[in-house]
Write a protein that holds these residues in place. Structure first.
Motif, PDB file in Angstrom:
ATOM      1  N   GLY A  59       0.832  -1.200   0.000  1.00  0.00           N
ATOM      2  CA  GLY A  59       0.000   0.000   0.000  1.00  0.00           C
ATOM      3  C   GLY A  59       0.862   1.243   0.000  1.00  0.00           C
ATOM      4  N   GLU A  60       0.435   2.265   0.744  1.00  0.00           N
ATOM      5  CA  GLU A  60       1.107   3.564   0.775  1.00  0.00           C
ATOM      6  C   GLU A  60       1.613   3.833   2.190  1.00  0.00           C
ATOM      7  N   ILE A  61       2.919   4.059   2.322  1.00  0.00           N
ATOM      8  CA  ILE A  61       3.533   4.271   3.633  1.00  0.00           C
ATOM      9  C   ILE A  61       4.456   5.481   3.553  1.00  0.00           C
ATOM     10  N   ASN A  62       4.330   6.362   4.548  1.00  0.00           N
ATOM     11  CA  ASN A  62       5.117   7.594   4.564  1.00  0.00           C
ATOM     12  C   ASN A  62       5.684   7.835   5.959  1.00  0.00           C
ATOM     13  N   ASN A  63       7.008   8.024   6.058  1.00  0.00           N
ATOM     14  CA  ASN A  63       7.665   8.397   7.312  1.00  0.00           C
ATOM     15  C   ASN A  63       7.130   7.593   8.498  1.00  0.00           C
ATOM     16  N   SER A  64       7.222   6.279   8.383  1.00  0.00           N
ATOM     17  CA  SER A  64       6.717   5.392   9.424  1.00  0.00           C
ATOM     18  C   SER A  64       7.741   4.312   9.738  1.00  0.00           C
ATOM     19  N   VAL A  65       7.644   3.761  10.950  1.00  0.00           N
ATOM     20  CA  VAL A  65       8.552   2.721  11.401  1.00  0.00           C
ATOM     21  C   VAL A  65       7.741   1.514  11.837  1.00  0.00           C
ATOM     22  N   ILE A  66       8.016   0.367  11.217  1.00  0.00           N
ATOM     23  CA  ILE A  66       7.429  -0.915  11.620  1.00  0.00           C
ATOM     24  C   ILE A  66       8.576  -1.739  12.199  1.00  0.00           C
ATOM     25  N   TRP A  67       8.497  -2.085  13.479  1.00  0.00           N
ATOM     26  CA  TRP A  67       9.672  -2.627  14.164  1.00  0.00           C
ATOM     27  C   TRP A  67      10.098  -4.000  13.685  1.00  0.00           C
ATOM     28  N   GLY A  68       9.153  -4.895  13.432  1.00  0.00           N
ATOM     29  CA  GLY A  68       9.526  -6.235  13.008  1.00  0.00           C
ATOM     30  C   GLY A  68       8.451  -7.248  13.351  1.00  0.00           C
ATOM     31  N   TYR A 112      -3.384   3.596   3.782  1.00  0.00           N
ATOM     32  CA  TYR A 112      -2.343   4.584   4.063  1.00  0.00           C
ATOM     33  C   TYR A 112      -1.869   4.492   5.513  1.00  0.00           C
ATOM     34  N   LEU A 113      -0.547   4.500   5.680  1.00  0.00           N
ATOM     35  CA  LEU A 113       0.087   4.586   6.999  1.00  0.00           C
ATOM     36  C   LEU A 113       1.093   5.719   6.933  1.00  0.00           C
ATOM     37  N   GLY A 114       0.884   6.769   7.746  1.00  0.00           N
ATOM     38  CA  GLY A 114       1.777   7.914   7.682  1.00  0.00           C
ATOM     39  C   GLY A 114       2.118   8.477   9.039  1.00  0.00           C
ATOM     40  N   ASN A 115       3.392   8.874   9.209  1.00  0.00           N
ATOM     41  CA  ASN A 115       3.895   9.470  10.455  1.00  0.00           C
ATOM     42  C   ASN A 115       3.472   8.623  11.648  1.00  0.00           C
ATOM     43  N   SER A 116       3.851   7.337  11.575  1.00  0.00           N
ATOM     44  CA  SER A 116       3.342   6.344  12.511  1.00  0.00           C
ATOM     45  C   SER A 116       4.440   5.404  12.981  1.00  0.00           C
ATOM     46  N   VAL A 117       4.130   4.677  14.055  1.00  0.00           N
ATOM     47  CA  VAL A 117       5.007   3.638  14.588  1.00  0.00           C
ATOM     48  C   VAL A 117       4.166   2.414  14.901  1.00  0.00           C
ATOM     49  N   LEU A 118       4.572   1.254  14.373  1.00  0.00           N
ATOM     50  CA  LEU A 118       3.934  -0.024  14.702  1.00  0.00           C
ATOM     51  C   LEU A 118       4.950  -0.894  15.427  1.00  0.00           C
ATOM     52  N   GLY A 119       4.519  -1.493  16.531  1.00  0.00           N
ATOM     53  CA  GLY A 119       5.382  -2.388  17.277  1.00  0.00           C
ATOM     54  C   GLY A 119       5.519  -3.746  16.604  1.00  0.00           C
ATOM     55  N   GLU A 120       5.975  -4.732  17.384  1.00  0.00           N
ATOM     56  CA  GLU A 120       6.112  -6.094  16.879  1.00  0.00           C
ATOM     57  C   GLU A 120       4.796  -6.853  17.002  1.00  0.00           C
ATOM     58  N   TRP A 121       4.644  -7.862  16.148  1.00  0.00           N
ATOM     59  CA  TRP A 121       3.496  -8.775  16.173  1.00  0.00           C
ATOM     60  C   TRP A 121       2.170  -8.042  15.938  1.00  0.00           C
ATOM     61  N   CYS A 122       2.241  -6.954  15.149  1.00  0.00           N
ATOM     62  CA  CYS A 122       1.038  -6.217  14.771  1.00  0.00           C
ATOM     63  C   CYS A 122       0.572  -6.669  13.392  1.00  0.00           C
ATOM     64  N   ASN A 123      -0.709  -6.520  13.134  1.00  0.00           N
ATOM     65  CA  ASN A 123      -1.249  -6.818  11.807  1.00  0.00           C
ATOM     66  C   ASN A 123      -2.295  -5.769  11.461  1.00  0.00           C
ATOM     67  N   ILE A 124      -2.125  -5.155  10.294  1.00  0.00           N
ATOM     68  CA  ILE A 124      -3.032  -4.108   9.822  1.00  0.00           C
ATOM     69  C   ILE A 124      -3.876  -4.683   8.699  1.00  0.00           C
ATOM     70  N   ASP A 143      -7.081  -2.239   3.572  1.00  0.00           N
ATOM     71  CA  ASP A 143      -7.736  -0.927   3.464  1.00  0.00           C
ATOM     72  C   ASP A 143      -7.861  -0.192   4.789  1.00  0.00           C
ATOM     73  N   THR A 144      -7.034  -0.543   5.738  1.00  0.00           N
ATOM     74  CA  THR A 144      -6.924   0.270   6.948  1.00  0.00           C
ATOM     75  C   THR A 144      -6.178   1.557   6.609  1.00  0.00           C
ATOM     76  N   ASN A 145      -6.679   2.681   7.092  1.00  0.00           N
ATOM     77  CA  ASN A 145      -6.061   3.982   6.853  1.00  0.00           C
ATOM     78  C   ASN A 145      -5.922   4.743   8.164  1.00  0.00           C
ATOM     79  N   ASN A 146      -4.875   5.552   8.239  1.00  0.00           N
ATOM     80  CA  ASN A 146      -4.796   6.484   9.367  1.00  0.00           C
ATOM     81  C   ASN A 146      -4.679   7.906   8.849  1.00  0.00           C
ATOM     82  N   SER A 147      -5.270   8.822   9.574  1.00  0.00           N
ATOM     83  CA  SER A 147      -5.088  10.241   9.292  1.00  0.00           C
ATOM     84  C   SER A 147      -3.833  10.716  10.003  1.00  0.00           C
ATOM     85  N   ILE A 178       0.183   5.450  16.670  1.00  0.00           N
ATOM     86  CA  ILE A 178       1.158   4.794  17.531  1.00  0.00           C
ATOM     87  C   ILE A 178       0.516   3.499  18.009  1.00  0.00           C
ATOM     88  N   MET A 179       1.066   2.351  17.610  1.00  0.00           N
ATOM     89  CA  MET A 179       0.468   1.054  17.934  1.00  0.00           C
ATOM     90  C   MET A 179       1.500   0.171  18.613  1.00  0.00           C
TER      91      MET A 179
END
Length: 388
Positions: free
Chosen positions: A231-240, A249-261, A264-268, A298-299
């Protein structure tokens, strides 16, 4: 050399991301903070962290150097720390950076001399500091990891702009556009970028991870090891060990470990009135002004979202929340919550364990008593924050 990386007050302000790890285990740039220090100092490392986390993140009893785990290294800081003598402490104002002591005295440290560090520091204090500093940290880590080395071969099916690109052995990229004129691109060992992807540096794809077909990845983005993104990702960190594999869309965000999106999930990441974004703060149990105009999701670890989930600007999702259904959920979704919109209920610990066991099994990893003990403690610690 052997070092310990200690938690300071930033462990509190970085919650919920730090409920499940020491501060130095946060990934920013290509590496975790601990891995950066280990690389700069050619050192083995341990952690001085919360007691319940020490079963997984133990300290080194023979370390004679302790370093603040919220601070990212650079050459000048490493040089200053390397010159510390026994009993000396390096500080910047009231921030303790590092101290050098006999290993036998680590629990009763006495300092002979306090040295003021006069240069700027990169210190991670709040969750938004991770994505805000990520572009610069990718650049620093890129130099650290690639200095004196030669990239693996890059397929001629790709269109390359600029020269700051490095492939580790086993990396695969075909029929994609890779633009390094705005920052470097790093592709880790056995990582893969599928056909038709558009990548603008600075960008890091870590070991054994993949970018799906047609992805659009913007500057300042890191995909940690063993993850999948699309999808579309901007200035974000997915840890692993996480997945954001579908459109959305995922933007200006942080996802921890063992997450699943979910698909068509979007964040503003920008309010309609362009006002500064506020985030839920665990210490005050109220909203804190980030003074940022762009701030997304922030997840924390083990959280999931169902298909078509919509996250509002500046949403904080706690550890092991499961979000689904129509409507915008609140800006703070409590740890161990289950539901959607404005209707949530507790996510029972035994049910969460059943899911985690299946998720770990997909990576051929055991969901053992250590993981269960940490999550059980987090469940207890977060009971006061469950807002339903």
């Amino acid at each position: 050399m052997t070092i310990n990386l200690f938690d300071d007050a930033s462990w509190m302000s970085l919650r919920p991301l730090t409920f499940t790890r020491p501060v130095a285990d946060l990934r920013i740039g290509i590496l975790t903070i601990a891995e950066k220090w280990a690389k700069y100092l050619n050192a083995d490392f341990g952690f001085q962290t919360q007691e319940y986390l020490s079963i997984k993140y133990s300290k080194k009893v023979n370390a004679n150097l302790s370093i603040n785990g919220s601070i990212c290294p650079d050459e000048a800081l490493v040089d200053a720390i390397s010159q510390l003598k026994n009993g000396e402490v390096l500080v910047k104002g009231d921030i303790l950076i590092a101290h050098h002591n006999d290993p036998a005295q680590l629990d009763a440290v006495t300092f002979n001399n306090e040295i003021q560090y006069k240069r700027d520091l990169v210190r991670i204090v709040y969750p938004e500091d991770i994505f805000a500093n990520n572009p610069a940290e990718i650049r620093k880590d890129f130099v650290l990891l690639t200095k004196g080395r030669t990239s693996a071969k890059i397929s001629s099916t790709n269109q390359l702009l600029g020269d700051d690109i490095f492939f580790e052995e086993g990396a695969k990229v075909e029929c994609s556009v890779l633009n390094t004129t705005y920052g470097p691109i790093y592709v880790g060992k056995n990582a893969e970028i599928w056909e038709g992807s558009l990548i603008r540096g600075s960008f890091a794809l870590c070991e054994n991870s993949s970018i799906k077909m047609g992805a659009k990845i913007y500057s300042g983005t890191t995909i940690g090891p063993n993850s999948r993104a699309g999808g579309e990702i901007n200035n974000s960190v997915i840890w692993g060990n996480s997945a954001k594999g579908h459109e959305g869309y995922l933007g200006n965000s942080v996802l921890g470990e063992w997450c699943n999106i979910g698909a068509d999930t979007n964040n503003s990441n920008l309010k309609n009135n362009y006002a500064e974004v506020k985030l839920y703060d665990y210490e005050s149990q109220s909203m804190r002004n980030t003074q940022l105009q762009f701030c997304g999701l922030i997840m924390a670890d083990h959280s999931k979202s169902g298909i078509n989930t919509m996250f509002n600007t500046g949403t904080v999702v706690g550890v092991s929340a499961n979000i689904f259904g129509a409507g915008l959920p609140p800006n703070h979704i409590s740890d161990f919550s289950w539901g959607g919109g404005s209707c949530f209920e507790p996510y029972k610990l035994e049910k969460m364990f059943e899911t985690a066991e299946k998720v770990f099994a997909r990576k051929s990893l055991p969901f053992d008593h250590i993981e269960k003990d940490i999550l059980t403690k987090v469940f207890e610690l977060t009971s006061a924050h469950r807002n339903y």
